[in-house]
Scaffold this motif. Sequence first.
Motif, PDB file in Angstrom:
ATOM      1  N   VAL A 426      47.038  45.695  40.827  1.00  0.00           N
ATOM      2  CA  VAL A 426      48.224  46.554  40.925  1.00  0.00           C
ATOM      3  C   VAL A 426      49.436  45.861  40.316  1.00  0.00           C
ATOM      4  CG1 VAL A 426      49.845  47.603  42.544  1.00  0.00           C
ATOM      5  CG2 VAL A 426      47.378  47.825  42.916  1.00  0.00           C
ATOM      6  N   VAL A 427      49.601  44.554  40.625  1.00  0.00           N
ATOM      7  CA  VAL A 427      50.739  43.809  40.093  1.00  0.00           C
ATOM      8  C   VAL A 427      50.716  43.809  38.573  1.00  0.00           C
ATOM      9  CG1 VAL A 427      51.717  41.498  39.870  1.00  0.00           C
ATOM     10  CG2 VAL A 427      51.090  42.370  42.117  1.00  0.00           C
ATOM     11  N   LEU A 428      49.548  43.534  37.997  1.00  0.00           N
ATOM     12  CA  LEU A 428      49.464  43.491  36.542  1.00  0.00           C
ATOM     13  C   LEU A 428      49.580  44.872  35.920  1.00  0.00           C
ATOM     14  CD1 LEU A 428      46.702  40.779  36.037  1.00  0.00           C
ATOM     15  CD2 LEU A 428      49.169  40.541  35.806  1.00  0.00           C
ATOM     16  N   ALA A 429      49.180  45.909  36.662  1.00  0.00           N
ATOM     17  CA  ALA A 429      49.325  47.267  36.131  1.00  0.00           C
ATOM     18  C   ALA A 429      50.787  47.700  36.143  1.00  0.00           C
ATOM     19  CB  ALA A 429      48.478  48.239  36.943  1.00  0.00           C
ATOM     20  N   VAL A 430      51.524  47.328  37.195  1.00  0.00           N
ATOM     21  CA  VAL A 430      52.924  47.727  37.309  1.00  0.00           C
ATOM     22  C   VAL A 430      53.821  46.860  36.436  1.00  0.00           C
ATOM     23  CG1 VAL A 430      54.877  47.938  38.906  1.00  0.00           C
ATOM     24  CG2 VAL A 430      52.574  48.653  39.620  1.00  0.00           C
ATOM     25  N   ALA A 431      53.555  45.527  36.488  1.00  0.00           N
ATOM     26  CA  ALA A 431      54.394  44.587  35.738  1.00  0.00           C
ATOM     27  C   ALA A 431      53.491  43.582  35.039  1.00  0.00           C
ATOM     28  CB  ALA A 431      55.366  43.875  36.674  1.00  0.00           C
ATOM     29  N   LEU A 466      44.107  33.316  46.896  1.00  0.00           N
ATOM     30  CA  LEU A 466      44.597  32.143  46.181  1.00  0.00           C
ATOM     31  C   LEU A 466      43.490  31.493  45.353  1.00  0.00           C
ATOM     32  CD1 LEU A 466      46.955  30.469  48.814  1.00  0.00           C
ATOM     33  CD2 LEU A 466      47.598  31.507  46.647  1.00  0.00           C
ATOM     34  N   SER A 467      42.360  31.184  46.004  1.00  0.00           N
ATOM     35  CA  SER A 467      41.268  30.564  45.267  1.00  0.00           C
ATOM     36  C   SER A 467      40.731  31.520  44.204  1.00  0.00           C
ATOM     37  CB  SER A 467      40.147  30.159  46.226  1.00  0.00           C
ATOM     38  OG  SER A 467      39.700  31.283  46.969  1.00  0.00           O
ATOM     39  N   LEU A 468      40.723  32.793  44.511  1.00  0.00           N
ATOM     40  CA  LEU A 468      40.213  33.796  43.566  1.00  0.00           C
ATOM     41  C   LEU A 468      41.102  33.880  42.329  1.00  0.00           C
ATOM     42  CD1 LEU A 468      38.904  37.269  44.603  1.00  0.00           C
ATOM     43  CD2 LEU A 468      40.646  37.124  42.852  1.00  0.00           C
ATOM     44  N   LEU A 469      42.416  33.970  42.506  1.00  0.00           N
ATOM     45  CA  LEU A 469      43.330  34.164  41.389  1.00  0.00           C
ATOM     46  C   LEU A 469      43.562  32.881  40.609  1.00  0.00           C
ATOM     47  CD1 LEU A 469      45.945  36.490  43.133  1.00  0.00           C
ATOM     48  CD2 LEU A 469      44.136  37.137  41.548  1.00  0.00           C
ATOM     49  N   LEU A 470      43.587  31.735  41.313  1.00  0.00           N
ATOM     50  CA  LEU A 470      43.828  30.482  40.602  1.00  0.00           C
ATOM     51  C   LEU A 470      42.656  30.128  39.689  1.00  0.00           C
ATOM     52  CD1 LEU A 470      45.444  28.318  43.431  1.00  0.00           C
ATOM     53  CD2 LEU A 470      46.563  29.256  41.402  1.00  0.00           C
ATOM     54  N   SER A 471      41.440  30.355  40.150  1.00  0.00           N
ATOM     55  CA  SER A 471      40.282  30.008  39.328  1.00  0.00           C
ATOM     56  C   SER A 471      40.088  30.967  38.166  1.00  0.00           C
ATOM     57  CB  SER A 471      39.016  29.986  40.185  1.00  0.00           C
ATOM     58  OG  SER A 471      38.768  31.264  40.733  1.00  0.00           O
ATOM     59  N   ASP A 472      40.636  32.184  38.270  1.00  0.00           N
ATOM     60  CA  ASP A 472      40.499  33.184  37.198  1.00  0.00           C
ATOM     61  C   ASP A 472      41.847  33.497  36.555  1.00  0.00           C
ATOM     62  OD1 ASP A 472      37.820  33.340  37.717  1.00  0.00           O
ATOM     63  OD2 ASP A 472      37.956  35.140  38.950  1.00  0.00           O
ATOM     64  N   PHE A 473      42.768  32.540  36.618  1.00  0.00           N
ATOM     65  CA  PHE A 473      44.142  32.834  36.194  1.00  0.00           C
ATOM     66  C   PHE A 473      44.226  33.232  34.725  1.00  0.00           C
ATOM     67  CE2 PHE A 473      48.511  31.554  34.988  1.00  0.00           C
ATOM     68  CZ  PHE A 473      49.208  32.309  35.914  1.00  0.00           C
ATOM     69  N   SER A 474      43.386  32.616  33.884  1.00  0.00           N
ATOM     70  CA  SER A 474      43.469  32.884  32.444  1.00  0.00           C
ATOM     71  C   SER A 474      42.554  34.019  31.992  1.00  0.00           C
ATOM     72  CB  SER A 474      43.117  31.606  31.665  1.00  0.00           C
ATOM     73  OG  SER A 474      41.802  31.180  31.971  1.00  0.00           O
ATOM     74  N   LEU A 475      41.865  34.661  32.942  1.00  0.00           N
ATOM     75  CA  LEU A 475      40.929  35.732  32.589  1.00  0.00           C
ATOM     76  C   LEU A 475      41.552  37.105  32.825  1.00  0.00           C
ATOM     77  CD1 LEU A 475      37.665  34.291  34.183  1.00  0.00           C
ATOM     78  CD2 LEU A 475      38.375  34.188  31.784  1.00  0.00           C
ATOM     79  N   PRO A 476      41.000  38.153  32.228  1.00  0.00           N
ATOM     80  CA  PRO A 476      41.504  39.509  32.489  1.00  0.00           C
ATOM     81  C   PRO A 476      41.336  39.870  33.971  1.00  0.00           C
ATOM     82  CG  PRO A 476      40.103  39.474  30.540  1.00  0.00           C
ATOM     83  CD  PRO A 476      39.952  38.138  31.191  1.00  0.00           C
ATOM     84  N   LEU A 477      42.354  40.499  34.534  1.00  0.00           N
ATOM     85  CA  LEU A 477      42.336  40.844  35.956  1.00  0.00           C
ATOM     86  C   LEU A 477      42.520  42.352  36.123  1.00  0.00           C
ATOM     87  CD1 LEU A 477      44.562  37.897  37.261  1.00  0.00           C
ATOM     88  CD2 LEU A 477      42.094  38.106  37.416  1.00  0.00           C
ATOM     89  N   ASP A 478      41.621  43.112  35.486  1.00  0.00           N
ATOM     90  CA  ASP A 478      41.733  44.566  35.546  1.00  0.00           C
ATOM     91  C   ASP A 478      40.944  45.097  36.745  1.00  0.00           C
ATOM     92  OD1 ASP A 478      39.160  44.099  34.763  1.00  0.00           O
ATOM     93  OD2 ASP A 478      39.439  44.816  32.702  1.00  0.00           O
ATOM     94  N   TRP A 479      40.834  46.452  36.808  1.00  0.00           N
ATOM     95  CA  TRP A 479      40.142  47.064  37.944  1.00  0.00           C
ATOM     96  C   TRP A 479      38.648  46.766  37.925  1.00  0.00           C
ATOM     97  CZ3 TRP A 479      42.768  48.626  41.902  1.00  0.00           C
ATOM     98  CH2 TRP A 479      44.092  49.022  41.741  1.00  0.00           C
ATOM     99  N   GLY A 480      38.072  46.590  36.749  1.00  0.00           N
ATOM    100  CA  GLY A 480      36.660  46.220  36.685  1.00  0.00           C
ATOM    101  C   GLY A 480      36.413  44.850  37.286  1.00  0.00           C
ATOM    102  N   ALA A 481      37.315  43.892  36.986  1.00  0.00           N
ATOM    103  CA  ALA A 481      37.184  42.554  37.563  1.00  0.00           C
ATOM    104  C   ALA A 481      37.357  42.600  39.076  1.00  0.00           C
ATOM    105  CB  ALA A 481      38.212  41.621  36.937  1.00  0.00           C
TER     106      ALA A 481
END
Length: 703
Positions: A426-431, A466-481
Motif C-alpha cells: 500500500v505504501v509503495l502504491a500510494v507513495a 522488519l525482517s521481511l522488508l529488510l531482506s527484500d528491500f531491493s526487490l519489487p514489493l508489489d501485490w504479487g510479492a
Amino acid sequence: MRGLIGALRADFRLSGRPAWGYGLLCALVICLPLMFGVLLGHLQEGASVALGGYLTLFGDAPGQPYGDRVRRLLVTTTTVTCGVGLGELVRPGPWPVAVVVVGLVAAAGVYWPALGTPAVLSVTLTYFAPPGMSAPLHLGTTAAGGLLAVLLVVAVWPVRRLRPLRRAVEEAGTALADLLAAGGRAPLADESWEPLRRRAVTALKDLDRALSLYRISVEDDRSPERLPAALTRVFQQTIALRVLRAAVVETGVGTEWERELDEAVGVLARALREAVLPGGSPELQEALAAIGRFADRVDEIRGTARAGEAPLPAAVLLGQIRRGVDRITMAVRSVARQAAGGVEVGLRPPRLVRPRKPEIMAGHHPVRVGLAVVTAMTLMVLAHEHYAKWFVVTVAVSLRPAYRDTVERVLLRVLGTAVGAVAAAVVLAVAPGHLYLTLFISVCAALGFALRGSGYGYWAIFSTPLSLLLSDFSLPLDWGAATARVGFTVAGGALALLFARLLWPRGHRARLTTGIAEMLDSHAALVRSLIDQDPAEVDSRGFAAADAAGRLADSLDLLDKEPGGSAPWRLREALTAARRLRDNALALMAVPPPEEGAGPTVTVLDLVADRLEKVAEAVRTERAGVPPDDLDAVLDELGAHVDALAARRLDELAELADLHGDAADRMTGLRRRIRHAAAAQPALRGIGAEAVRLASLTTPRSR
C-alpha cells in the motif's frame, strides 16, 4: 481453544510502560543505513547494514545493566556475522549440503540459546538472498550494522549507566516490602502468598545479577553491595515470621499481640518501601515505637506464662517473633542508610561478565526443530523460489517446545506477515519510492522495539515485517510479492504445527520422572544441611532445591499445553508442599540452634532427609511404596518433648522465684533447651508434615 484465546489476549495486554526512547534508538540503528543506502544508490549494502543491526538488537536486553547488554550484543554480532559467512559458504555448493547445514544451525540455536534466532535467520536469509554483493562485502556490512547497534546502545551509558541498578534496588525493596506487609498480617492463602514470594525471590536474584555487572570499589562512599544481604535478611525473617505467627495463633494465647504485631510490621513495610523509592526518607521512629509496644505485650505474656497462667511455648514463640522483628528492623535501617543518598557507583567501564555455565535446552525439541527445518529447506530448494525463504523462516521461528505455544506463534507470525506485506504494498502504491518505504520500516522498528518488553503480541506484529522488508528491500514489493510472502508463511506455519503435533507431542511427560527425583534429592540435601546450620550451605541448598522445583513446574506447564495433555494435579500439590518445606527450613534457621545432643531436632531432620532420598530412588526405579521408618513416631514425640521441657522450666522458675534480682532471667541450660525446642517445633512439624505429603504425592503408586 479457550486457553489459546486467553494466551493471545495476554500477549496484547501491556504489562508496563512502553520504552519509547529505546524504540527510537533502535529505529535509528535501522533507519540510518537504509537512508544512506537510498541516497547513495547502494540499496543492497544499506539494507545489509540495517539487517545486521536489526538481528543484533535481537540479543539486546533493555533495562539490564550495560555490562550484560554489551556482552549480549557483541555475542549476537559475532553469531550473526558468522551466520552470514556460513550462508555465503554453502550457497554455491550442492543443495543437500545447504539443507543439512541450515538444519544443524536451527537445532543448535535451540539447544544453545546463545546462538538463538538471529543466527538461524542470518544463515537462511543469506542462502536465499539474491546475488549482488560479494561475500566479504556482505560480511563487512553485516558486522558494521551490529557494531552500529552496539555503539548507539553504549552511547547513552555515561548518563544512564546507574538506571538499571537503581531500578533493581527499587524493585527488590518494593517486592520485599509487599511480602513483609503480607507475612506480618494474618496468614494469607497460598494462592495470594505464592506470587508475592516468587516476585521477591526474582527481585533479589535480579539485584544480585545487576550488582555483579558493576565495578564496585571500596572507595565508593555509598557502595550498594551490602543491600542484597540486608534485603535477604528481611526475606528470611519474613518467611520465619509467617510460620511462627501461625504457630502462636494455634496456642490460643490471645489476640491483642496480633494487633500490635500488625501495626509494627506494617510500619516497617512502609519504611522499607520508602527507603528504596526515589526521594524517599523513611521515618523509623514510628516503627520503633510500634515495636516497643509489641515488646511490652510479649513481656506481659511471658510474665503470665511464668506464673502458669499462659502456655510457656507460646511465650517462647512470641519471644522468637520479637527477635525476628528486631532483626527486620535492623535490616530496614541498613537499607535506609545505604539508600539515603541514592545508589551510586564510581564511573568505571561496565563489567563483561561471562555466564557461569552455558545455558542449554535438553530434550527432543532441538532435534524436532532441526528435522522440521531440513524438511522445509528440502521442499523450498527444490521449488527454486526466492520468497521460499519465508517458508523456512516461519518453521524455524514458530516451532516451540509446546504445541499451544507453536499455534500462538504461527498465528502471530501469519498476522505480522500479512500486515507487513500488505502495508508495504500500500505504501509503495500510494507513495512510490524507497524513501517512503524507509519511513514505514522506521515506524515499525520504533513501535516494535518500544513495545517489545511490555507486549509480546505487538512485538510479533511489528518485528515480522522488519525482517521481511529488510531482506527484500531491493526487490519489487508489489501485490504479487505480498501474496507470495503470506502464502509461504501460512504454509510454513502449517508445517510447524504438523511437526509439533506428530513428533514427541508428549515429550515432557517422559521428563517428569527425572524432574521429580531431582526435586526430592535437592530437598533432602536442604533438610540435611539444616543439621549443621551453616548459613552459606543452607542458602546454597535452598537455591538448588528451588531451582529443581522450578524446572519441574516448567515441565508441568509445558505438558498442560500439549494436545490432550494435562499435568497431574498431585504433582502441582507436590510443588506446593516443596515450597512449604523450604519456608519451614528458613524458619528453622531463624531460631536459636540446639545444644549438642539436645532434643529430637537432628533425629527429625535425618529421618526427613532419609525418607525423601528413598522416595527419589523409588521414583527412579518405579518401585511402588517406600520402606517404613520412624518419622511419624518421632513427629508425634515432638509435642510431648516440648511439654516436658515446659513443665521442667516452670519447676525451675518456681525454684528461682525466691532468689533476688533477675535470677529468673538467667540463661540456664534448661532455658536454652526450651527456647530452641518451642521455637523450632512449628518449623520441624512443618518440615516433617510437608515431607510426608511430598512423599505421598510423588511415589509411583500415588501417581
